[in-house]
Design an enzyme around this catalytic site. Structure first.
Site, PDB file in Angstrom:
ATOM      1  N   ASP A 360      -1.843  12.895 -25.788  1.00  0.00           N
ATOM      2  CA  ASP A 360      -3.097  12.955 -26.560  1.00  0.00           C
ATOM      3  C   ASP A 360      -3.513  14.406 -26.822  1.00  0.00           C
ATOM      4  O   ASP A 360      -2.708  15.343 -26.670  1.00  0.00           O
ATOM      5  CB  ASP A 360      -4.187  12.145 -25.830  1.00  0.00           C
ATOM      6  CG  ASP A 360      -5.179  11.508 -26.778  1.00  0.00           C
ATOM      7  OD1 ASP A 360      -6.060  12.233 -27.274  1.00  0.00           O
ATOM      8  OD2 ASP A 360      -5.075  10.287 -27.051  1.00  0.00           O
ATOM      9  N   ARG A 437     -18.653  18.003 -33.066  1.00  0.00           N
ATOM     10  CA  ARG A 437     -17.617  18.288 -32.069  1.00  0.00           C
ATOM     11  C   ARG A 437     -17.003  19.670 -32.331  1.00  0.00           C
ATOM     12  O   ARG A 437     -15.790  19.851 -32.255  1.00  0.00           O
ATOM     13  CB  ARG A 437     -16.532  17.206 -32.082  1.00  0.00           C
ATOM     14  CG  ARG A 437     -15.895  16.994 -30.718  1.00  0.00           C
ATOM     15  CD  ARG A 437     -14.648  16.140 -30.798  1.00  0.00           C
ATOM     16  NE  ARG A 437     -14.191  15.806 -29.462  1.00  0.00           N
ATOM     17  CZ  ARG A 437     -12.950  15.506 -29.152  1.00  0.00           C
ATOM     18  NH1 ARG A 437     -12.019  15.474 -30.078  1.00  0.00           N
ATOM     19  NH2 ARG A 437     -12.611  15.212 -27.928  1.00  0.00           N
ATOM     20  N   TRP A 471      -3.378   9.014 -34.986  1.00  0.00           N
ATOM     21  CA  TRP A 471      -4.064   9.822 -36.008  1.00  0.00           C
ATOM     22  C   TRP A 471      -5.566   9.690 -35.792  1.00  0.00           C
ATOM     23  O   TRP A 471      -6.150   8.675 -36.105  1.00  0.00           O
ATOM     24  CB  TRP A 471      -3.663   9.293 -37.378  1.00  0.00           C
ATOM     25  CG  TRP A 471      -4.288   9.911 -38.576  1.00  0.00           C
ATOM     26  CD1 TRP A 471      -5.600  10.169 -38.810  1.00  0.00           C
ATOM     27  CD2 TRP A 471      -3.601  10.317 -39.763  1.00  0.00           C
ATOM     28  NE1 TRP A 471      -5.780  10.699 -40.046  1.00  0.00           N
ATOM     29  CE2 TRP A 471      -4.571  10.798 -40.661  1.00  0.00           C
ATOM     30  CE3 TRP A 471      -2.255  10.300 -40.162  1.00  0.00           C
ATOM     31  CZ2 TRP A 471      -4.235  11.258 -41.934  1.00  0.00           C
ATOM     32  CZ3 TRP A 471      -1.934  10.760 -41.427  1.00  0.00           C
ATOM     33  CH2 TRP A 471      -2.910  11.239 -42.298  1.00  0.00           C
ATOM     34  N   ASP A 472      -6.167  10.730 -35.246  1.00  0.00           N
ATOM     35  CA  ASP A 472      -7.590  10.690 -34.897  1.00  0.00           C
ATOM     36  C   ASP A 472      -8.431  11.317 -36.010  1.00  0.00           C
ATOM     37  O   ASP A 472      -7.915  12.040 -36.874  1.00  0.00           O
ATOM     38  CB  ASP A 472      -7.772  11.461 -33.576  1.00  0.00           C
ATOM     39  CG  ASP A 472      -8.976  11.010 -32.779  1.00  0.00           C
ATOM     40  OD1 ASP A 472      -9.826  10.295 -33.331  1.00  0.00           O
ATOM     41  OD2 ASP A 472      -9.080  11.395 -31.594  1.00  0.00           O
ATOM     42  N   SER A 521     -10.677   6.912 -34.741  1.00  0.00           N
ATOM     43  CA  SER A 521     -11.707   7.785 -35.274  1.00  0.00           C
ATOM     44  C   SER A 521     -12.819   7.838 -34.239  1.00  0.00           C
ATOM     45  O   SER A 521     -13.709   6.990 -34.240  1.00  0.00           O
ATOM     46  CB  SER A 521     -12.210   7.245 -36.615  1.00  0.00           C
ATOM     47  OG  SER A 521     -13.174   8.114 -37.149  1.00  0.00           O
ATOM     48  N   ASP A 528     -11.034  -0.516 -40.716  1.00  0.00           N
ATOM     49  CA  ASP A 528     -11.243  -1.243 -41.967  1.00  0.00           C
ATOM     50  C   ASP A 528      -9.906  -1.590 -42.587  1.00  0.00           C
ATOM     51  O   ASP A 528      -8.851  -1.096 -42.168  1.00  0.00           O
ATOM     52  CB  ASP A 528     -12.102  -0.405 -42.931  1.00  0.00           C
ATOM     53  CG  ASP A 528     -11.522   0.986 -43.151  1.00  0.00           C
ATOM     54  OD1 ASP A 528     -10.462   1.075 -43.793  1.00  0.00           O
ATOM     55  OD2 ASP A 528     -12.100   1.977 -42.667  1.00  0.00           O
ATOM     56  N   ASP A 542     -13.583   3.837 -27.848  1.00  0.00           N
ATOM     57  CA  ASP A 542     -13.397   4.674 -26.662  1.00  0.00           C
ATOM     58  C   ASP A 542     -13.949   3.983 -25.423  1.00  0.00           C
ATOM     59  O   ASP A 542     -13.732   4.454 -24.307  1.00  0.00           O
ATOM     60  CB  ASP A 542     -14.098   6.032 -26.850  1.00  0.00           C
ATOM     61  CG  ASP A 542     -13.214   7.012 -27.615  1.00  0.00           C
ATOM     62  OD1 ASP A 542     -12.012   6.732 -27.760  1.00  0.00           O
ATOM     63  OD2 ASP A 542     -13.731   8.049 -28.064  1.00  0.00           O
ATOM     64  N   GLU A 608      -0.860  -1.806  -6.754  1.00  0.00           N
ATOM     65  CA  GLU A 608      -1.307  -1.756  -8.153  1.00  0.00           C
ATOM     66  C   GLU A 608      -0.109  -1.605  -9.090  1.00  0.00           C
ATOM     67  O   GLU A 608      -0.063  -2.204 -10.165  1.00  0.00           O
ATOM     68  CB  GLU A 608      -2.286  -0.596  -8.363  1.00  0.00           C
ATOM     69  CG  GLU A 608      -3.676  -0.899  -7.826  1.00  0.00           C
ATOM     70  CD  GLU A 608      -4.599   0.313  -7.845  1.00  0.00           C
ATOM     71  OE1 GLU A 608      -5.820   0.112  -7.891  1.00  0.00           O
ATOM     72  OE2 GLU A 608      -4.095   1.461  -7.766  1.00  0.00           O
TER      73      GLU A 608
HETATM   74  C1  DGJ Z   1     -11.297  10.507 -29.585  1.00  0.00           C
HETATM   75  C2  DGJ Z   1     -10.371   9.361 -29.308  1.00  0.00           C
HETATM   76  O1  DGJ Z   1     -11.030   8.162 -29.537  1.00  0.00           O
HETATM   77  C3  DGJ Z   1      -9.837   9.462 -27.895  1.00  0.00           C
HETATM   78  O2  DGJ Z   1      -9.011   8.365 -27.620  1.00  0.00           O
HETATM   79  C4  DGJ Z   1      -9.097  10.756 -27.729  1.00  0.00           C
HETATM   80  O3  DGJ Z   1      -7.936  10.748 -28.506  1.00  0.00           O
HETATM   81  C5  DGJ Z   1      -9.995  11.911 -28.091  1.00  0.00           C
HETATM   82  N1  DGJ Z   1     -10.592  11.751 -29.393  1.00  0.00           N
HETATM   83  C6  DGJ Z   1      -9.228  13.205 -28.053  1.00  0.00           C
HETATM   84  O4  DGJ Z   1      -9.954  14.256 -28.514  1.00  0.00           O
END
Ligand code: DGJ
Length: 723
Positions: A360, A437, A471-472, A521, A528, A542, A608
């Site tokens: 990530d 951010r 892809w964020d 995102s 969508d 999240d 676990e």
């Molecule tokens: C927001 C995402 O929803 C998270 O899963 C993670 O990738 C963070 N951004 C990383 O900045």
């Protein structure tokens, strides 16, 4: 099936279980006649005169009292229909009035791809109805695509300038439908970060109900979906309509209600500060809207949408393809990791049954916090010795594939890219930009910027044997301005940005067909149908708390298939809510989607680890059901003390039931007999975990007896037909 009754001038559209009819009246206006349960035969003469409105008098256009109630297929401004228009056209002389009349239609088998935008990939037939303005050179094409096997009607409209003088669109929604008066409620999916798509149902009151995003993304706050419930409507009974936009940017959907006479639903690109200039010969194409109807309740409406998206929108090679089970390091490390730490996570994941390790945020530039380096898509060698190639190789050595996080639409002011190309960021000289951010957004209305980002990401994928891309997109759009657009086209910015994003998505997914793309995102702020056209899976939220997730996944399931929802098992106590929930329940809730892990595997105990191995094996058993089954929502986390959902295979031979009990219920409050749905009544089934055999009819009407469950305990049962 599409029929045109030439004599009565009635268009009659039939899908699987619905009929949609329109007629051209004597003045040449296209009016809506009917949308509802299926009528087998096109009774043109009858359908033509349905409704209580009077037609305006031919010849002198005497705008009668009732004229503004004429059910229309497209509302225009200032011509006697006083409801919100669908399209507003400004002529070169500033005049805004328009009056569109029918001039003809075109019919074709199949449907056309919309260049540069997401759209339905297949349909049986397409009808295009052409209208021409009395006042200007504008022509509108209303486009309807239907399929015999679907309850979703695809609509959009195009505006073409047939003259030489410029015209300007001030509003161009994708569709309009005027339903009858009556009692209606609206179902919206609203929320915020980490609480996306919360179900909200409220009766419609007179006036306008509007859902919208002005954020440049479809948003956490309002999903581009509106459910319209007619009278009494529940999961498995009653009439309802759905509107879903195949669009990922700023949108609006409105419901304008006059109880006794009409309900006008329309939507498309948000018209606030929107404008689009059309020079002679140019055409504007709106995004598609997916309308759905059911007279068997919301459950059936959702299943129609799920089938439609899987069959006709999501890439066919991916729609039913097994999703990789991933381990993502975000919640395990956040920005704080080294190669050694990542190697230890990969070591830990080995042997559990996980397919892919996804690295990530934090691997590039000088990215040790969210204050820097977006745009510098080259590795931070200080942090990751040997680069990401080493991590990728280490994955391969350990039998895992390698995936990576990127945020291609963004730029940090503290980045090499910004130092070289400050002009790539969306901002206006002399105006302090809003930072969200700590970052700015790239001006993707510019082809040069899209090309640059494409080349950098393509290089990254090729050089590092990347098989998975997350892809964020972590901020909304502000200061909408691009100097390249000049003074006349700034109102086009927001939509042009989306066209830039779509072109980037299209190029990357077309070039790297083998790479699996997951959208994200800031959680699920861009969930969508537009995104699902390119990427088959979206990070749902999240918030991975197994209680909150029941609500988020429930809301999301109203219009998206469960296979599109990335659902990960995260640590306990949960990082977002602090709530402790067992590994079993976290696994059960995550198994109702595309499954994975988002925790530090190196911290798992021996027991676990064994449970995780078991969990993955169990998931493999139901992975096909998640991909292709029908979802039945049995007990709502929004108003019950327990959540229950079931996925049933198309042939009704297998099913998977998940129940979670929540806080606050006394033991006797808890419904012990849970009535199942979706099974074939005549078939005999065995519930494996209970070793109980019963008919589908008994399971539906009597229900199954649930065991006593404590707070946040769950069951996940396998049901199979006994042959
Ligand atoms: C927001 C995402 O929803 C998270 O899963 C993670 O990738 C963070 N951004 C990383 O900045």
């Amino acid at each position: 099936m599409i029929v045109f009754d030439e004599k009565q001038k009635v268009f009659f559209l039939n899908g699987k279980n619905y009929t949609y009819a329109m007629a051209v009246n004597e003045c040449g206006f296209l009016q809506h006649s009917y949308y509802g349960a299926k009528i087998e035969r096109c009774d043109g003469e009858y359908l033509r005169f349905i409704g209580s409105f009077k037609e305006p008098r031919v010849g002198n256009l005497n705008m009668d009292e009732d004229f503004h109630r004429m059910p229309s297929e497209c509302g225009f401004y200032a011509h006697g229909d006083f409801r919100e228009p669908t399209v507003i056209i400004e002529n070169e002389d500033g005049a805004l009035t328009s009056r569109f009349r029918y001039v003809g239609y075109e019919y074709k088998k199949g449907c056309d791809k919309i260049e540069g935008m997401p759209c339905v990939r297949k349909a049986d037939e397409t009808l295009t109805i052409i209208l021409k303005d009395d006042f200007s050179n504008a022509e509108i094409s209303l486009i309807y695509s239907v399929s015999d096997d679907s309850d979703v009607l695809v609509r959009s409209l195009n505006v073409r300038n047939l003259g030489n003088e410029k015209i300007r669109l001030k509003k161009a929604f994708s569709f309009c439908v005027d339903l009858d008066g009556g009692e209606y409620s609206a179902l919206r999916l609203s929320g915020r970060w980490a609480q996306e798509r919360m179900e909200e149902v409220a009766p419609l009151a007179h006036g306008i109900t509007k859902i919208q995003s002005l954020r440049g993304i479809s948003s956490h706050h309002t999903n581009p979906f509106l459910g319209i419930l007619k009278g009494d409507c529940g999961e498995s009974f009653g009439e309802c309509f759905g509107v879903q936009l195949c669009y990922s940017g700023s949108f609006a959907v409105t419901a304008e209600y006059e109880k006794v006479s009409s309900l006008r639903i329309q939507g498309g690109i948000n018209d606030t500060a929107f404008s689009w200039t059309l020079n002679g010969g140019e055409k504007f194409v709106t995004p598609q809207a997916f309308l759905a109807y059911s007279n068997e309740g919301l459950g059936s409406l959702s299943r129609s949408y799920a089938d439609f998206l899987r069959e006709k929108v999501i890439r066919p090679d991916l729609a039913y393809k097994k999703r990789p089970i991933v381990i993502n390091n975000w919640e395990a490390t956040y920005f704080d990791f080294t190669s050694e730490k990542l190697f230890s996570i990969i070591d830990g994941a080995k042997g559990l049954g996980i397919d892919t390790f996804v690295l990530d945020d934090g691997w590039f530039g000088k990215r040790n916090s969210d204050e820097t380096s977006l745009g510098d898509w080259f590795v931070n060698e200080e942090k990751l010795k040997g680069g990401i190639k080493e991590i990728s190789r280490y994955c391969q050595k350990n039998g895992l594939k390698f995936g990576i996080w990127i945020e291609p639409e963004m730029i940090s002011e503290d980045s090499e890219l910004y130092r070289t190309h400050p002009d790539y960021a969306i901002q206006k000289e002399g105006v302090e930009p809003c930072r969200i951010r700590n970052q700015l957004v790239l001006d993707l209305t510019r082809k040069e910027v899209v090309d640059y980002i494409y080349s950098v990401i393509a290089k990254l994928i090729i050089e590092n044997e990347i098989s998975y891309v997350k892809w964020d997109m972590n901020r909304c759009l502000t200061e909408l301005y691009s100097k390249d657009l000049g003074s006349e086209k700034q109102g086009e910015f927001s939509h042009r940005y989306m066209l830039g994003v779509y072109s980037l998505m299209e190029r990357l997914t077309e070039t790297f067909k083998e790479v699996f793309f997951e959208a994200c995102s800031a959680g699920g702020a861009r969930y969508d149908a537009g995104i699902l056209y390119y990427f088959s899976q979206i990070w749902t939220s999240d918030d991975t708390d197994a209680y909150e997730r029941t609500k988020i996944q429930w809301g999301t399931s109203y219009c998206y298939p469960v296979s599109s929802m990335s659902c990960h098992v995260s640590a306990s106590p949960n990082h977002q809510t602090g709530r402790a929930i067992s590994l079993k329940t976290r696994g059960a809730i995550a198994s109702l989607g595309a499954f994975g892990y988002e925790l530090d595997v190196t911290k798992l105990t021996k027991e676990e680890r064994e449970s995780v191995k078991e969990q993955i094996k169990e998931y493999e058993r139901i992975a096909d059901l998640v991909l292709s089954g029908d979802l039945y929502r049995l007990s709502s986390p929004f108003n019950k003390d327990h959540f229950a959902q079931m996925i049933v295979s198309k042939d009704k031979s297998t099913a998977y039931l998940v129940v979670e009990r929540f806080l606050g219920a006394k033991e006797f409050d808890f419904v012990r007999n849970l009535k199942l749905d979706g099974l074939a009544e005549e078939k005999i089934y065995k519930i494996e975990e209970l070793n109980v055999t019963a008919s589908g009819s008994a399971l539906k009407n009597v229900g199954v007896v649930l065991p006593k469950l404590l707070d946040f305990e769950s069951v996940a049962w396998h049901i199979a037909e006994v042959k």
